[in-house]
Design a protein around this motif. Structure first.
Motif, PDB file in Angstrom:
ATOM      1  N   GLN A   1       0.845  -1.202   0.000  1.00  0.00           N
ATOM      2  CA  GLN A   1       0.000   0.000   0.000  1.00  0.00           C
ATOM      3  C   GLN A   1       0.881   1.254   0.000  1.00  0.00           C
ATOM      4  O   GLN A   1       2.062   1.192   0.344  1.00  0.00           O
ATOM      5  CB  GLN A   1      -0.865   0.018   1.272  1.00  0.00           C
TER       6      GLN A   1
ATOM      7  N   VAL B   1       3.777   2.693   3.148  1.00  0.00           N
ATOM      8  CA  VAL B   1       4.213   1.647   4.090  1.00  0.00           C
ATOM      9  C   VAL B   1       5.736   1.651   4.256  1.00  0.00           C
ATOM     10  O   VAL B   1       6.279   1.008   5.157  1.00  0.00           O
ATOM     11  CB  VAL B   1       3.755   0.240   3.642  1.00  0.00           C
TER      12      VAL B   1
ATOM     13  N   LYS C   1       7.972   1.423   1.229  1.00  0.00           N
ATOM     14  CA  LYS C   1       8.609   0.639   0.150  1.00  0.00           C
ATOM     15  C   LYS C   1       9.886   1.319  -0.333  1.00  0.00           C
ATOM     16  O   LYS C   1      10.946   0.697  -0.430  1.00  0.00           O
ATOM     17  CB  LYS C   1       7.636   0.460  -1.035  1.00  0.00           C
TER      18      LYS C   1
ATOM     19  N   SER D   1      11.570   3.498   1.206  1.00  0.00           N
ATOM     20  CA  SER D   1      12.546   3.540   2.307  1.00  0.00           C
ATOM     21  C   SER D   1      13.298   2.215   2.396  1.00  0.00           C
ATOM     22  O   SER D   1      14.504   2.187   2.658  1.00  0.00           O
ATOM     23  CB  SER D   1      11.842   3.819   3.635  1.00  0.00           C
TER      24      SER D   1
ATOM     25  N   VAL E   1      11.434   9.780  -0.661  1.00  0.00           N
ATOM     26  CA  VAL E   1      10.610   9.318   0.463  1.00  0.00           C
ATOM     27  C   VAL E   1       9.939  10.536   1.079  1.00  0.00           C
ATOM     28  O   VAL E   1      10.614  11.523   1.384  1.00  0.00           O
ATOM     29  CB  VAL E   1      11.513   8.637   1.525  1.00  0.00           C
TER      30      VAL E   1
ATOM     31  N   THR F   1       5.721   7.736  -4.725  1.00  0.00           N
ATOM     32  CA  THR F   1       6.355   7.091  -5.879  1.00  0.00           C
ATOM     33  C   THR F   1       5.314   6.941  -6.980  1.00  0.00           C
ATOM     34  O   THR F   1       4.240   6.390  -6.750  1.00  0.00           O
ATOM     35  CB  THR F   1       6.915   5.714  -5.483  1.00  0.00           C
TER      36      THR F   1
ATOM     37  N   ALA G   1       4.884   2.174  -7.399  1.00  0.00           N
ATOM     38  CA  ALA G   1       3.858   3.046  -6.814  1.00  0.00           C
ATOM     39  C   ALA G   1       2.997   2.206  -5.887  1.00  0.00           C
ATOM     40  O   ALA G   1       2.687   1.053  -6.200  1.00  0.00           O
ATOM     41  CB  ALA G   1       3.011   3.639  -7.930  1.00  0.00           C
TER      42      ALA G   1
ATOM     43  N   LYS H   1       8.724  -0.623   9.689  1.00  0.00           N
ATOM     44  CA  LYS H   1       8.492   0.342  10.789  1.00  0.00           C
ATOM     45  C   LYS H   1       8.482  -0.364  12.145  1.00  0.00           C
ATOM     46  O   LYS H   1       7.701   0.004  13.035  1.00  0.00           O
ATOM     47  CB  LYS H   1       7.210   1.169  10.577  1.00  0.00           C
TER      48      LYS H   1
ATOM     49  N   ASP I   1      10.507  -0.078  14.361  1.00  0.00           N
ATOM     50  CA  ASP I   1      10.923   0.870  15.413  1.00  0.00           C
ATOM     51  C   ASP I   1       9.736   1.612  16.014  1.00  0.00           C
ATOM     52  O   ASP I   1       9.806   2.129  17.129  1.00  0.00           O
ATOM     53  CB  ASP I   1      11.900   1.890  14.813  1.00  0.00           C
ATOM     54  N   ALA I   2       8.641   1.660  15.258  1.00  0.00           N
ATOM     55  CA  ALA I   2       7.511   2.486  15.695  1.00  0.00           C
ATOM     56  C   ALA I   2       6.541   1.732  16.605  1.00  0.00           C
ATOM     57  O   ALA I   2       5.576   2.314  17.080  1.00  0.00           O
ATOM     58  CB  ALA I   2       6.753   3.015  14.468  1.00  0.00           C
TER      59      ALA I   2
ATOM     60  N   SER J   1      13.147  -2.301  10.135  1.00  0.00           N
ATOM     61  CA  SER J   1      12.919  -0.869  10.179  1.00  0.00           C
ATOM     62  C   SER J   1      13.837  -0.239   9.145  1.00  0.00           C
ATOM     63  O   SER J   1      15.058  -0.310   9.272  1.00  0.00           O
ATOM     64  CB  SER J   1      13.236  -0.294  11.557  1.00  0.00           C
TER      65      SER J   1
END
Ligand SMILES: Nc1nc2c(ncn2[C@@H]2O[C@H](COP(=O)(O)OP(=O)(O)OP(=O)(O)O)[C@@H](O)[C@H]2O)c(=O)[nH]1
Ligand SMILES: [Mg+2]
Length: 469
Positions: free
Chosen positions: A236, A239, A241, A243, A256, A263, A284, A355, A357-358, A372
């Motif tokens: 999606q 999210v 990608k 990165s 990013v 993208t 994308a 993610k 880390d989040a 991450s």
């Protein structure tokens, strides 16, 4: 190829300017040409510092001339190499001078047939036709020149030295011995089965099948090193990608931002993991076309699906920070369904949670790949998972570079051997059919090294070379 015996000439070094440029001539009876160009007799295999003369005996340039007398040369014919200064004009003047001098030599007496410009790969093709190299080695020459990674270059060098060919030759020899045995038996039908049992033909065949499997496993590694894996990053919008691509590449390849739909088009980057080239494509973000912000994003999403269909592996990125939210989970489920509908098999799909880390560590599904892109956490495990998905097994003795063509020939050979095994297990094997299966298996192996080579196969292989090689 027309005029297969004509002498040929080409600039052997890459186009552009360089300290040294090489003009190479190959053919039979090149001595008079060498003498006309250098104004002296050249001693074989000795570098001679000399002027390269034009028709009026004026120097076009000066440099080193090397004369290799047949059959002790790269092509197996006489080879003359002129190492001049590496300017495109000088080198073209030397080529023109070679053509002109050869024509003059022909006029003086029919010593030298017509000299012409070489086709791509023609020097190596002659080396093959004159038994200097087998076909797999000749391909390794092109692969060494084209190598994009150090590992590919080392493996190509290994194949060029014959590491791959010798494995194939050994198999072919064993198969030939078994064929001889079976075909000899055909002449004595009353004792045939007994005779084959005593010689343990079945055991021999099983051992050959096993060795073929081993060679195929190694060849798969060699093909992977040459051709790599096409990985598409999908998921999606937002999210991470792009990165993930940037983190794997170690540089900001893709833009990013926190905006969903950043993208718009596919972004390709070649990465190397343990020398295996990965062609990674960022796409994308996937969402319903009515949710797309504009026409550009809609086309981008179409392109994402095209890339996904052509991928060897799809890295499906999910956002841990949003997992558990109903709308987000629903959209992910829709993507998985769409992937199935598009015919992407389950084994091509790799789910990666980004993610990490989040969220709290316990939020990561156990056993799942969690990374991450921001902190780098989990990236090594992701790299390893990509290699495993590719089927990469680092071999301690080193991999010999190989091509899909080789793998296909091995697979064909294996299929014939499987039929031969089935035949042999019959209570009353039809020996003529068994002999035929073994013959076909043997021929398929021979295609790899070029012992059995159709002309169009040779044409396809050598035309992909550069000129002068
Ligand atoms: N905390 C955290 N944020 C991340 C991580 N990876 C990406 N982000 C953030 O998520 C947002 C979207 O990142 P992108 O890489 O642009 O996401 P994308 O999937 O390529 O998005 P589209 O191109 O719009 O489809 C940016 O604000 C990133 O900084 C991560 O590992 N941790
Ligand atoms: Mg992106």
């Amino acid at each position: 190829m027309p005029g297969d015996l004509d002498p040929i000439v080409a600039v052997a070094t890459a186009p552009g300017r360089g300290a040294v440029g090489i003009v190479r001539v190959s053919g039979r009876g090149l001595r008079p040409l060498a003498q006309a160009l250098c104004g002296r007799l050249l001693e074989a295999r000795r570098a001679t510092y000399t002027a390269f003369l034009d028709e009026q005996r004026q120097a076009i340039d000066q440099g080193l001339a090397l004369f290799f007398e047949a059959p002790h040369s790269y092509t197996g014919e006489d080879v003359l190499e002129l190492q001049a200064h590496g300017g495109p004009v000088v080198l073209q003047m030397l080529v023109q001078r070679c053509l002109q001098a050869a024509a003059a030599v022909v006029e003086q007496g029919p010593v030298l047939p017509h000299l012409r410009l070489a086709e791509p790969g023609e020097f190596t093709r002659r080396a093959f036709l004159n038994d200097k190299l087998d076909l797999a080695q000749a391909e390794a020459v092109a692969d060494l020149i084209d190598a994009g990674t150090q590992a590919a270059a080392r493996s190509a060098a290994r194949s060029l030295q014959g590491a791959f060919s010798s494995g194939i030759d050994e198999l072919a020899q064993r198969l030939l011995r078994l064929r001889t045995l079976v075909e000899a038996t055909l002449d004595f039908p009353e004792e045939e089965i007994d005779f084959l049992q005593k010689a343990d033909a079945q055991g021999q065949l099983e051992a050959i099948v096993q060795s073929l499997q081993d060679v195929m496993d190694q060849t798969r590694q060699g093909v992977l090193l040459r051709e790599g894996l096409r990985v598409v990053i999908a998921g999606q919008p937002n999210v991470g990608k792009s990165s993930v691509l940037n983190a794997l590449a170690g540089q900001a390849v893709a833009i990013v931002t926190p905006v969903a739909g950043t993208t718009r088009d596919r972004i390709e980057q070649v990465l190397q993991i343990q020398g295996v080239p990965l062609h990674v494509v960022d796409t994308a973000g996937l969402r319903h076309t009515e949710q797309a912000s504009d026409e550009v994003e809609r086309i981008g999403i179409q392109r994402s699906w095209e890339a996904i269909r052509g991928a060897d592996a799809v890295l499906f990125v999910r956002d841990l920070a949003r997992c558990g939210q109903a709308a987000y989970d629903e959209a992910d489920r829709a993507i998985v369904q769409a992937l199935q509908a598009q015919g992407v098999p389950q084994e091509r799909l790799m789910v990666v949670f980004n993610k990490a880390d989040a969220v709290a560590p316990q939020a990561c599904p156990s056993g799942a790949l969690a990374v991450s892109a921001q902190t780098g956490q989990g990236l090594d495990a992701l790299r390893q998972a990509l290699l495993t998905r590719a089927g990469w097994q680092a071999m301690p003795e080193g991999v010999a570079l190989a091509r899909t063509r080789h793998l296909q020939a091995l697979q064909r050979s294996a299929a014939y051997l499987a039929q031969a095994q089935a035949q042999m297990q019959h209570r009353e094997p039809a020996l003529d059919l068994l002999a035929e299966e073994l013959r076909c298996a043997h021929l398929a192996l021979g295609e790899i090294t070029g012992q059995v080579g159709a002309d169009d196969l040779l044409g396809a292989i050598f035309s992909s070379f550069c000129i002068g090689k």
